[in-house]
Design a protein around this motif. Structure first.
Motif, PDB file in Angstrom:
ATOM      1  N   ARG A  56       0.861  -1.213   0.008  1.00 31.33           N
ATOM      2  CA  ARG A  56      -0.070  -0.064   0.199  1.00 31.33           C
ATOM      3  C   ARG A  56       0.783   1.238  -0.131  1.00 31.33           C
ATOM      4  O   ARG A  56       0.427   2.381  -0.594  1.00 31.33           O
ATOM      5  CB  ARG A  56      -0.862   0.054   1.158  1.00 31.33           C
ATOM      6  N   ARG A  57       2.098   1.255   0.615  1.00 30.28           N
ATOM      7  CA  ARG A  57       2.791   2.465   0.692  1.00 30.28           C
ATOM      8  C   ARG A  57       4.331   2.220   0.489  1.00 30.28           C
ATOM      9  O   ARG A  57       4.959   1.703   1.287  1.00 30.28           O
ATOM     10  CB  ARG A  57       2.830   3.110   2.115  1.00 30.28           C
ATOM     11  N   LEU A 102      -0.183  -6.365  14.423  1.00 29.13           N
ATOM     12  CA  LEU A 102      -0.105  -6.960  12.712  1.00 29.13           C
ATOM     13  C   LEU A 102      -0.490  -8.054  12.759  1.00 29.13           C
ATOM     14  O   LEU A 102      -0.519  -9.087  13.660  1.00 29.13           O
ATOM     15  CB  LEU A 102       1.566  -6.756  12.512  1.00 29.13           C
ATOM     16  N   ARG A 103      -1.313  -8.489  11.626  1.00 29.25           N
ATOM     17  CA  ARG A 103      -2.262  -9.754  11.549  1.00 29.25           C
ATOM     18  C   ARG A 103      -1.966 -10.415  10.308  1.00 29.25           C
ATOM     19  O   ARG A 103      -1.903 -11.305   9.943  1.00 29.25           O
ATOM     20  CB  ARG A 103      -3.590  -9.694  11.823  1.00 29.25           C
ATOM     21  N   ASP A 104      -1.247  -9.566   9.326  1.00 30.22           N
ATOM     22  CA  ASP A 104      -1.034  -9.831   7.868  1.00 30.22           C
ATOM     23  C   ASP A 104      -0.202 -10.940   7.811  1.00 30.22           C
ATOM     24  O   ASP A 104       0.883 -10.740   8.272  1.00 30.22           O
ATOM     25  CB  ASP A 104      -0.840  -8.825   6.837  1.00 30.22           C
ATOM     26  N   PRO A 105      -0.317 -12.224   7.183  1.00 34.56           N
ATOM     27  CA  PRO A 105       0.660 -13.257   7.368  1.00 34.56           C
ATOM     28  C   PRO A 105       1.979 -12.810   6.504  1.00 34.56           C
ATOM     29  O   PRO A 105       3.195 -13.161   7.035  1.00 34.56           O
ATOM     30  CB  PRO A 105       0.144 -14.298   6.755  1.00 34.56           C
ATOM     31  N   ASN A 106       1.944 -12.171   5.539  1.00 34.07           N
ATOM     32  CA  ASN A 106       3.086 -11.685   5.101  1.00 34.07           C
ATOM     33  C   ASN A 106       3.894 -10.571   5.679  1.00 34.07           C
ATOM     34  O   ASN A 106       5.150 -10.655   5.830  1.00 34.07           O
ATOM     35  CB  ASN A 106       2.678 -10.966   3.739  1.00 34.07           C
ATOM     36  N   GLY A 107       3.202  -9.620   6.359  1.00 34.39           N
ATOM     37  CA  GLY A 107       3.965  -8.881   7.380  1.00 34.39           C
ATOM     38  C   GLY A 107       4.494  -9.485   8.335  1.00 34.39           C
ATOM     39  O   GLY A 107       5.660  -9.000   8.915  1.00 34.39           O
ATOM     40  N   ARG A 156       4.928  -1.117  12.956  1.00 33.04           N
ATOM     41  CA  ARG A 156       4.128   0.145  12.516  1.00 33.04           C
ATOM     42  C   ARG A 156       4.382   0.467  11.081  1.00 33.04           C
ATOM     43  O   ARG A 156       3.295   0.329  10.118  1.00 33.04           O
ATOM     44  CB  ARG A 156       4.201   1.354  13.191  1.00 33.04           C
ATOM     45  N   PRO A 157       5.463   0.365  10.481  1.00 31.31           N
ATOM     46  CA  PRO A 157       5.690   0.409   8.981  1.00 31.31           C
ATOM     47  C   PRO A 157       5.110  -0.850   8.202  1.00 31.31           C
ATOM     48  O   PRO A 157       4.672  -0.583   7.130  1.00 31.31           O
ATOM     49  CB  PRO A 157       7.244   0.404   8.736  1.00 31.31           C
ATOM     50  N   LEU A 158       5.480  -1.859   9.064  1.00 28.31           N
ATOM     51  CA  LEU A 158       4.851  -3.190   8.306  1.00 28.31           C
ATOM     52  C   LEU A 158       3.144  -2.931   7.927  1.00 28.31           C
ATOM     53  O   LEU A 158       2.813  -3.594   7.061  1.00 28.31           O
ATOM     54  CB  LEU A 158       5.051  -4.463   9.071  1.00 28.31           C
ATOM     55  N   PHE A 162       1.495  -3.475   4.600  1.00 26.20           N
ATOM     56  CA  PHE A 162       0.429  -4.691   4.254  1.00 26.20           C
ATOM     57  C   PHE A 162      -0.885  -4.590   4.500  1.00 26.20           C
ATOM     58  O   PHE A 162      -1.670  -5.491   4.134  1.00 26.20           O
ATOM     59  CB  PHE A 162       1.178  -5.935   5.001  1.00 26.20           C
ATOM     60  N   GLU A 163      -1.374  -3.774   5.601  1.00 23.70           N
ATOM     61  CA  GLU A 163      -2.734  -3.820   5.913  1.00 23.70           C
ATOM     62  C   GLU A 163      -3.299  -2.603   5.387  1.00 23.70           C
ATOM     63  O   GLU A 163      -2.753  -1.551   5.013  1.00 23.70           O
ATOM     64  CB  GLU A 163      -2.677  -3.769   7.423  1.00 23.70           C
TER      65      GLU A 163
END
Length: 163
Positions: A56-57, A102-107, A156-158, A162-163
């Protein structure tokens, strides 16, 4: 249709290039075999890949990469000091619990890689619901400070990415 035939074009290209580099050859046989492997491996392993990544960023990636390089370099100096002069050890090793948002598996996978490449830290455990991370840290003076650093510098950056 393209995704069914070529599910990961960048991975295919990377595998093809890596094949040619490892073989030090650009003969027709190696080009053919590299192309075949670059096409077949992603096709056969597409079910093993995690969820598709949507960044996203992209600007945050550079900031995170610079932070990781800085932290890894500083950690290298601290570990070398610890190994060369163990009697000057300031604090004992300990486990640090870090609550995760953070919950995204890639993150989470990227967070695991960051922690594992940083000397003096090791990913010890993550809770089943992925809400708590346990790190082993070589020198712990203030566990809350370490947890706050991981959350602000990495988590926080992740989450932005990713989210």
């Amino acid at each position: 249709m393209r995704k069914r035939f070529l599910p990961a074009p960048l991975l295919s290209l990377a595998l093809f290039g890596l094949w040619l580099l490892l073989n030090h050859s650009t003969s027709i046989g190696h080009i053919t075999l590299g192309a075949l492997l670059g096409w077949a491996i992603p096709l056969l392993t597409r079910g093993l890949r995690p969820l598709p990544v949507r960044v996203r960023r992209p600007g945050t990636i550079l900031r995170l990469a610079l932070q990781v390089v800085y932290d890894t370099s500083m950690s290298n100096f601290h570990v070398v000091r610890f190994l060369l002069f163990p009697r000057y050890r300031r604090h004992p090793a300990d486990f640090v619990l870090i609550p995760l948002d953070l919950r995204d598996p890639n993150g989470l996978a990227v967070l695991a890689m960051i922690v594992c490449i940083t000397p003096g830290t090791a990913w010890a455990e993550i809770s089943r619901d992925r809400s708590m991370l346990m790190l082993h840290v070589l020198e712990v003076d203030d566990a809350a400070k370490i947890a706050a650093h991981v959350k602000s510098a990495y988590e926080r950056p992740l989450m932005e990415i990713f989210e």
